[in-house]
Design a protein around this motif. Structure first.
Motif, PDB file in Angstrom:
ATOM      1  N   ALA A  75       0.822  -1.213   0.000  1.00 27.46           N
ATOM      2  CA  ALA A  75       0.000   0.000   0.000  1.00 27.46           C
ATOM      3  C   ALA A  75       0.855   1.262   0.000  1.00 27.46           C
ATOM      4  N   ALA A  76       1.911   1.265   0.819  1.00 24.85           N
ATOM      5  CA  ALA A  76       2.768   2.448   0.904  1.00 24.85           C
ATOM      6  C   ALA A  76       3.524   2.685  -0.397  1.00 24.85           C
ATOM      7  N   SER A  77       4.055   1.626  -1.001  1.00 25.34           N
ATOM      8  CA  SER A  77       4.838   1.796  -2.232  1.00 25.34           C
ATOM      9  C   SER A  77       3.954   2.189  -3.408  1.00 25.34           C
ATOM     10  N   VAL A  78       2.764   1.609  -3.499  1.00 24.55           N
ATOM     11  CA  VAL A  78       1.831   1.991  -4.569  1.00 24.55           C
ATOM     12  C   VAL A  78       1.422   3.455  -4.407  1.00 24.55           C
ATOM     13  N   GLY A  79       1.082   3.836  -3.166  1.00 25.27           N
ATOM     14  CA  GLY A  79       0.752   5.223  -2.916  1.00 25.27           C
ATOM     15  C   GLY A  79       1.904   6.157  -3.214  1.00 25.27           C
ATOM     16  N   GLY A  80       3.119   5.714  -2.900  1.00 24.61           N
ATOM     17  CA  GLY A  80       4.295   6.523  -3.178  1.00 24.61           C
ATOM     18  C   GLY A  80       4.518   6.737  -4.660  1.00 24.61           C
ATOM     19  N   VAL A  81       4.316   5.692  -5.471  1.00 27.12           N
ATOM     20  CA  VAL A  81       4.466   5.821  -6.924  1.00 27.12           C
ATOM     21  C   VAL A  81       3.446   6.812  -7.474  1.00 27.12           C
ATOM     22  N   TYR A  82       2.199   6.720  -7.007  1.00 30.03           N
ATOM     23  CA  TYR A  82       1.179   7.658  -7.462  1.00 30.03           C
ATOM     24  C   TYR A  82       1.531   9.094  -7.072  1.00 30.03           C
ATOM     25  N   ARG A  83       2.071   9.267  -5.875  1.00 26.83           N
ATOM     26  CA  ARG A  83       2.398  10.618  -5.420  1.00 26.83           C
ATOM     27  C   ARG A  83       3.599  11.190  -6.163  1.00 26.83           C
ATOM     28  N   LEU A  84       4.533  10.354  -6.568  1.00 28.80           N
ATOM     29  CA  LEU A  84       5.733  10.823  -7.255  1.00 28.80           C
ATOM     30  C   LEU A  84       5.515  10.981  -8.765  1.00 28.80           C
ATOM     31  N   THR A  85       4.315  10.708  -9.232  1.00 27.87           N
ATOM     32  CA  THR A  85       3.959  10.913 -10.637  1.00 27.87           C
ATOM     33  C   THR A  85       2.604  11.612 -10.687  1.00 27.87           C
ATOM     34  N   ASP A  86       2.157  11.954 -11.893  1.00 24.91           N
ATOM     35  CA  ASP A  86       0.827  12.549 -12.027  1.00 24.91           C
ATOM     36  C   ASP A  86       0.035  11.820 -13.090  1.00 24.91           C
ATOM     37  N   ALA A  87      -1.169  12.319 -13.381  1.00 27.18           N
ATOM     38  CA  ALA A  87      -2.064  11.652 -14.317  1.00 27.18           C
ATOM     39  C   ALA A  87      -1.508  11.630 -15.737  1.00 27.18           C
ATOM     40  N   ARG A  88      -0.566  12.532 -16.033  1.00 33.52           N
ATOM     41  CA  ARG A  88       0.043  12.577 -17.368  1.00 33.52           C
ATOM     42  C   ARG A  88       1.351  11.772 -17.406  1.00 33.52           C
ATOM     43  N   HIS A  89       1.565  10.974 -16.366  1.00 35.77           N
ATOM     44  CA  HIS A  89       2.736  10.091 -16.267  1.00 35.77           C
ATOM     45  C   HIS A  89       4.051  10.880 -16.337  1.00 35.77           C
ATOM     46  N   ARG A  90       4.100  11.928 -15.555  1.00 30.94           N
ATOM     47  CA  ARG A  90       5.324  12.706 -15.412  1.00 30.94           C
ATOM     48  C   ARG A  90       5.897  12.478 -14.022  1.00 30.94           C
ATOM     49  N   LEU A  91       7.201  12.480 -13.915  1.00 29.65           N
ATOM     50  CA  LEU A  91       7.847  12.340 -12.616  1.00 29.65           C
ATOM     51  C   LEU A  91       7.723  13.655 -11.869  1.00 29.65           C
ATOM     52  N   ARG A  92       7.254  13.597 -10.621  1.00 30.90           N
ATOM     53  CA  ARG A  92       7.012  14.807  -9.841  1.00 30.90           C
ATOM     54  C   ARG A  92       7.857  14.783  -8.566  1.00 30.90           C
ATOM     55  N   LEU A  93       9.135  15.000  -8.732  1.00 27.39           N
ATOM     56  CA  LEU A  93      10.013  15.057  -7.568  1.00 27.39           C
ATOM     57  C   LEU A  93       9.820  16.334  -6.768  1.00 27.39           C
ATOM     58  N   ASP A  94       9.041  17.283  -7.321  1.00 25.79           N
ATOM     59  CA  ASP A  94       8.694  18.471  -6.538  1.00 25.79           C
ATOM     60  C   ASP A  94       7.754  18.124  -5.392  1.00 25.79           C
ATOM     61  N   HIS A  95       7.219  16.905  -5.416  1.00 21.67           N
ATOM     62  CA  HIS A  95       6.392  16.435  -4.306  1.00 21.67           C
ATOM     63  C   HIS A  95       7.227  15.899  -3.147  1.00 21.67           C
ATOM     64  N   LEU A  96       8.546  15.929  -3.320  1.00 24.11           N
ATOM     65  CA  LEU A  96       9.453  15.558  -2.237  1.00 24.11           C
ATOM     66  C   LEU A  96       9.953  16.807  -1.542  1.00 24.11           C
ATOM     67  N   LYS A  97      10.129  16.709  -0.255  1.00 23.32           N
ATOM     68  CA  LYS A  97      10.666  17.814   0.515  1.00 23.32           C
ATOM     69  C   LYS A  97      12.182  17.874   0.332  1.00 23.32           C
ATOM     70  N   VAL A  98      12.709  19.073   0.130  1.00 21.31           N
ATOM     71  CA  VAL A  98      14.151  19.227  -0.060  1.00 21.31           C
ATOM     72  C   VAL A  98      14.850  18.885   1.247  1.00 21.31           C
ATOM     73  N   PRO A  99      15.796  17.912   1.248  1.00 21.19           N
ATOM     74  CA  PRO A  99      16.480  17.530   2.491  1.00 21.19           C
ATOM     75  C   PRO A  99      17.348  18.660   3.007  1.00 21.19           C
ATOM     76  N   LYS A 100      17.437  18.773   4.327  1.00 22.67           N
ATOM     77  CA  LYS A 100      18.283  19.774   4.943  1.00 22.67           C
ATOM     78  C   LYS A 100      19.709  19.272   5.025  1.00 22.67           C
ATOM     79  N   ASN A 101      20.648  20.142   4.745  1.00 27.64           N
ATOM     80  CA  ASN A 101      22.063  19.773   4.827  1.00 27.64           C
ATOM     81  C   ASN A 101      22.533  19.741   6.277  1.00 27.64           C
TER      82      ASN A 101
END
Length: 267
Positions: free
Chosen positions: A241-267
């Motif tokens: 469930a988590a991995s399927v949800g993660g794939v959907y969140r990291l892409t969109d309906a037009r099958h584009r990769l959406r890494l902007d949905h990830l939070k920028v890690p702090k250095n």
């Protein structure tokens, strides 16, 4: 033979082993002395408080209180999943996806166990429901945390390859297939290793506790087998469930990769 009761002095003898660890840390310059002390104190305080709460909960036998304790356990487990993410999803997804996947899997498995295999009366009896839920949640939490961390980390690392596949017409599942499968494998590996080692290499805590409490070893083995199957089932459902949800969140309906949905890690 009745169970052997432990005194405070018995626990103090066992705690002296931590002093040995602390001395080794100091002598080898590991700088773990403070962490060992804080962790030990935290563990003792938490277990004492849990013992008091469970004693009252078992005495009252309230379904609403049982549900409340279960929700608190899920909430804290979700926070642990969040804390283990190197690259977190942005917004409420960071907490909600892992917690929701874990809660769904644990609830489904617990309902199956309590209404079919264990069958306490009533079925939500906290003496059975809470300990079983604790063991299932603890292991499902680890699997879901590992799966999500692997998925987000690999998606970021393999960005160029994933976008190249998408540009050539691949769907999100085709482009992220390797990353998705690796996340599933990583999330399932702890329970696979645990089942392979149980019995010959290790005697699990529940089985050991029952034997020390005077339960027949064969009955303790049956309960331990049940627990391992429940954990495996819950981990598998939660990781999926988590991995399927993660794939959907990291892409969109037009099958584009959406890494902007990830939070920028702090250095």
């Amino acid at each position: 033979m009745p169970p052997i009761e432990l005194s405070v002095s018995d626990l103090a003898i066992a705690a002296s082993l931590l002093l040995v660890n602390g001395l080794l840390s100091w002598r080898l310059a590991l700088n773990l002395e403070r962490a060992l002390a804080v962790s030990a104190v935290r563990m003792v305080v938490q277990l004492v408080l849990v013992g008091l709460v469970l004693k009252q909960l078992f005495a009252l036998g309230s379904p609403m209180l049982t549900l409340g304790v279960a929700l608190v356990m899920v909430g804290f487990a979700g926070q642990e999943i969040l804390a283990r993410q190197e690259r977190r999803l942005a917004g409420w997804w960071a907490y909600g996806l892992g917690t929701g996947a874990m809660a769904f899997a644990a609830a489904a498995v617990m309902l199956l166990a309590l209404t079919t295999a264990v069958r306490p009366d009533p079925w939500w009896d906290p003496r059975y429901a809470i300990p079983l839920l604790g063991m299932v949640l603890g292991n499902t939490m680890s699997g879901v945390g590992l799966a999500l961390n692997t998925l987000t980390s690999l998606a970021s690392r393999e960005r160029a390859a994933i976008e190249a596949r998408l540009a050539l017409g691949a769907t999100r599942w085709q482009a992220l297939g390797t990353v998705h499968r690796q996340a599933l494998r990583t999330g399932m590996m702890p329970i696979v290793n645990a089942m392979a080692a149980t019995g010959l290499v290790s005697l699990p805590g529940m089985m050991t506790g029952q034997i020390l409490g005077g339960v027949d070893p064969q009955e303790a083995v049956k309960y331990q087998i049940l627990i391992m199957f429940l954990i495996a089932g819950s981990t598998g459902l939660g990781v999926l469930a988590a991995s399927v949800g993660g794939v959907y969140r990291l892409t969109d309906a037009r099958h584009r990769l959406r890494l902007d949905h990830l939070k920028v890690p702090k250095n």
